[in-house]
Design a protein around this motif. Structure first.
Motif, PDB file in Angstrom:
ATOM      1  N   HIS A  31     -28.314  72.918 108.104  1.00  0.00           N
ATOM      2  CA  HIS A  31     -28.668  73.546 106.823  1.00  0.00           C
ATOM      3  C   HIS A  31     -27.797  74.780 106.571  1.00  0.00           C
ATOM      4  CE1 HIS A  31     -31.139  76.335 104.342  1.00  0.00           C
ATOM      5  NE2 HIS A  31     -31.401  75.230 103.661  1.00  0.00           N
ATOM      6  N   ARG A  32     -27.666  75.629 107.571  1.00  0.00           N
ATOM      7  CA  ARG A  32     -26.857  76.840 107.445  1.00  0.00           C
ATOM      8  C   ARG A  32     -25.394  76.499 107.176  1.00  0.00           C
ATOM      9  NH1 ARG A  32     -26.743  78.773 112.396  1.00  0.00           N
ATOM     10  NH2 ARG A  32     -28.993  78.985 112.353  1.00  0.00           N
ATOM     11  N   ARG A  33     -24.856  75.504 107.887  1.00  0.00           N
ATOM     12  CA  ARG A  33     -23.456  75.125 107.703  1.00  0.00           C
ATOM     13  C   ARG A  33     -23.225  74.539 106.304  1.00  0.00           C
ATOM     14  NH1 ARG A  33     -18.632  76.264 107.457  1.00  0.00           N
ATOM     15  NH2 ARG A  33     -17.153  74.593 107.800  1.00  0.00           N
ATOM     16  N   LEU A  34     -24.139  73.719 105.834  1.00  0.00           N
ATOM     17  CA  LEU A  34     -23.997  73.157 104.498  1.00  0.00           C
ATOM     18  C   LEU A  34     -24.032  74.252 103.431  1.00  0.00           C
ATOM     19  CD1 LEU A  34     -26.216  69.963 104.837  1.00  0.00           C
ATOM     20  CD2 LEU A  34     -23.709  70.089 104.822  1.00  0.00           C
ATOM     21  N   GLN A  35     -24.860  75.261 103.632  1.00  0.00           N
ATOM     22  CA  GLN A  35     -24.881  76.379 102.697  1.00  0.00           C
ATOM     23  C   GLN A  35     -23.551  77.128 102.721  1.00  0.00           C
ATOM     24  OE1 GLN A  35     -28.461  78.507 103.838  1.00  0.00           O
ATOM     25  NE2 GLN A  35     -29.505  77.690 102.037  1.00  0.00           N
ATOM     26  N   GLU A  36     -22.964  77.290 103.911  1.00  0.00           N
ATOM     27  CA  GLU A  36     -21.649  77.928 104.007  1.00  0.00           C
ATOM     28  C   GLU A  36     -20.599  77.134 103.243  1.00  0.00           C
ATOM     29  OE1 GLU A  36     -20.959  78.076 108.196  1.00  0.00           O
ATOM     30  OE2 GLU A  36     -22.271  79.805 108.505  1.00  0.00           O
ATOM     31  N   LEU A  37     -20.773  75.814 103.172  1.00  0.00           N
ATOM     32  CA  LEU A  37     -19.849  74.939 102.456  1.00  0.00           C
ATOM     33  C   LEU A  37     -20.208  74.800 100.970  1.00  0.00           C
ATOM     34  CD1 LEU A  37     -19.600  72.158 105.179  1.00  0.00           C
ATOM     35  CD2 LEU A  37     -17.813  73.805 104.565  1.00  0.00           C
ATOM     36  N   ASN A  38     -21.180  75.577 100.522  1.00  0.00           N
ATOM     37  CA  ASN A  38     -21.651  75.563  99.128  1.00  0.00           C
ATOM     38  C   ASN A  38     -22.201  74.208  98.696  1.00  0.00           C
ATOM     39  OD1 ASN A  38     -21.086  78.293  98.590  1.00  0.00           O
ATOM     40  ND2 ASN A  38     -18.929  77.785  98.317  1.00  0.00           N
TER      41      ASN A  38
ATOM     42  N   CYS B 231     -17.786  63.865  95.567  1.00  0.00           N
ATOM     43  CA  CYS B 231     -17.404  63.043  96.728  1.00  0.00           C
ATOM     44  C   CYS B 231     -17.139  63.906  97.952  1.00  0.00           C
ATOM     45  CB  CYS B 231     -16.174  62.209  96.403  1.00  0.00           C
ATOM     46  SG  CYS B 231     -16.481  60.898  95.215  1.00  0.00           S
ATOM     47  N   ILE B 232     -16.502  65.055  97.756  1.00  0.00           N
ATOM     48  CA  ILE B 232     -16.192  65.924  98.885  1.00  0.00           C
ATOM     49  C   ILE B 232     -17.469  66.411  99.568  1.00  0.00           C
ATOM     50  CG2 ILE B 232     -15.997  68.039  97.522  1.00  0.00           C
ATOM     51  CD1 ILE B 232     -13.827  67.089 100.558  1.00  0.00           C
ATOM     52  N   ASP B 233     -18.557  66.570  98.804  1.00  0.00           N
ATOM     53  CA  ASP B 233     -19.837  66.955  99.404  1.00  0.00           C
ATOM     54  C   ASP B 233     -20.317  65.901 100.400  1.00  0.00           C
ATOM     55  OD1 ASP B 233     -19.763  69.183  97.771  1.00  0.00           O
ATOM     56  OD2 ASP B 233     -21.249  68.420  96.350  1.00  0.00           O
ATOM     57  N   ALA B 234     -20.154  64.629 100.051  1.00  0.00           N
ATOM     58  CA  ALA B 234     -20.563  63.540 100.939  1.00  0.00           C
ATOM     59  C   ALA B 234     -19.720  63.540 102.215  1.00  0.00           C
ATOM     60  CB  ALA B 234     -20.455  62.196 100.226  1.00  0.00           C
ATOM     61  N   VAL B 235     -18.424  63.781 102.070  1.00  0.00           N
ATOM     62  CA  VAL B 235     -17.531  63.816 103.238  1.00  0.00           C
ATOM     63  C   VAL B 235     -17.902  64.994 104.143  1.00  0.00           C
ATOM     64  CG1 VAL B 235     -15.144  64.142 103.970  1.00  0.00           C
ATOM     65  CG2 VAL B 235     -15.655  62.650 102.035  1.00  0.00           C
ATOM     66  N   LEU B 236     -18.143  66.156 103.551  1.00  0.00           N
ATOM     67  CA  LEU B 236     -18.503  67.333 104.339  1.00  0.00           C
ATOM     68  C   LEU B 236     -19.873  67.167 104.999  1.00  0.00           C
ATOM     69  CD1 LEU B 236     -17.208  70.117 101.949  1.00  0.00           C
ATOM     70  CD2 LEU B 236     -16.237  69.463 104.164  1.00  0.00           C
ATOM     71  N   LEU B 237     -20.805  66.528 104.302  1.00  0.00           N
ATOM     72  CA  LEU B 237     -22.116  66.253 104.903  1.00  0.00           C
ATOM     73  C   LEU B 237     -21.959  65.352 106.115  1.00  0.00           C
ATOM     74  CD1 LEU B 237     -25.195  66.204 105.032  1.00  0.00           C
ATOM     75  CD2 LEU B 237     -25.134  64.353 103.329  1.00  0.00           C
ATOM     76  N   ARG B 238     -21.192  64.281 105.968  1.00  0.00           N
ATOM     77  CA  ARG B 238     -20.974  63.366 107.085  1.00  0.00           C
ATOM     78  C   ARG B 238     -20.348  64.074 108.269  1.00  0.00           C
ATOM     79  NH1 ARG B 238     -17.572  60.859 110.176  1.00  0.00           N
ATOM     80  NH2 ARG B 238     -17.850  58.703 110.758  1.00  0.00           N
ATOM     81  N   SER B 239     -19.341  64.881 108.002  1.00  0.00           N
ATOM     82  CA  SER B 239     -18.650  65.604 109.062  1.00  0.00           C
ATOM     83  C   SER B 239     -19.585  66.585 109.771  1.00  0.00           C
ATOM     84  CB  SER B 239     -17.456  66.356 108.471  1.00  0.00           C
ATOM     85  OG  SER B 239     -16.822  67.128 109.441  1.00  0.00           O
ATOM     86  N   THR B 240     -20.385  67.284 109.002  1.00  0.00           N
ATOM     87  CA  THR B 240     -21.314  68.259 109.588  1.00  0.00           C
ATOM     88  C   THR B 240     -22.361  67.563 110.444  1.00  0.00           C
ATOM     89  OG1 THR B 240     -20.968  69.741 107.711  1.00  0.00           O
ATOM     90  CG2 THR B 240     -22.939  70.102 109.047  1.00  0.00           C
ATOM     91  N   VAL B 241     -22.940  66.491 109.935  1.00  0.00           N
ATOM     92  CA  VAL B 241     -23.951  65.753 110.699  1.00  0.00           C
ATOM     93  C   VAL B 241     -23.326  65.150 111.955  1.00  0.00           C
ATOM     94  CG1 VAL B 241     -25.480  63.738 110.648  1.00  0.00           C
ATOM     95  CG2 VAL B 241     -25.431  65.328 108.713  1.00  0.00           C
ATOM     96  N   GLN B 242     -22.104  64.644 111.835  1.00  0.00           N
ATOM     97  CA  GLN B 242     -21.409  64.037 112.977  1.00  0.00           C
ATOM     98  C   GLN B 242     -21.246  65.041 114.121  1.00  0.00           C
ATOM     99  OE1 GLN B 242     -17.401  62.737 112.146  1.00  0.00           O
ATOM    100  NE2 GLN B 242     -17.375  61.358 113.889  1.00  0.00           N
ATOM    101  N   GLN B 243     -21.009  66.300 113.806  1.00  0.00           N
ATOM    102  CA  GLN B 243     -20.848  67.322 114.838  1.00  0.00           C
ATOM    103  C   GLN B 243     -22.101  67.475 115.692  1.00  0.00           C
ATOM    104  OE1 GLN B 243     -19.458  71.083 113.233  1.00  0.00           O
ATOM    105  NE2 GLN B 243     -18.229  69.985 111.727  1.00  0.00           N
TER     106      GLN B 243
END
Length: 89
Positions: free
Chosen positions: A26-33, A51-63
């Motif tokens: 949640h904190r990381r996604l907020q940092e990514l706006n 679309c970039i939000d979906a890519v960033l969400l996937r990347s964050t969850v993958q971590q």
């Protein structure tokens, strides 16, 4: 109640994450706006606007959900991927 920023967005619950990692994601996604929220029930909801939000969400969850081996394998595959140009030079 959460108010959506746009009627054309996709709202999704992220269910694959351990409850203990949800606040970090949640904190990381907020940092990514990226709009997201955690209601009192402990779930994590994300608003995908682009679309970039979906890519960033996937990347964050993958971590948070992948093993070290899976992450290094993914990184090595990214390094070895060749991008083909579709434009004429």
């Amino acid at each position: 109640m959460y108010k959506f920023t746009s009627p054309d967005t996709i709202v999704s619950q992220v269910a694959k994450i351990d409850r203990s990692d949800r606040w970090s994601v949640h904190r990381r996604l907020q940092e990514l706006n990226i709009s997201c929220w955690c209601p009192q029930d402990g779930t994590l909801w994300v608003e995908i606007d682009r679309c970039i939000d979906a890519v960033l969400l996937r990347s964050t969850v993958q971590q948070f959900t992948s093993t070290r081996y899976e992450l290094t394998d993914w990184l090595e595959r990214c390094w070895s991927t060749q991008v083909l140009s579709t434009t004429n030079n």
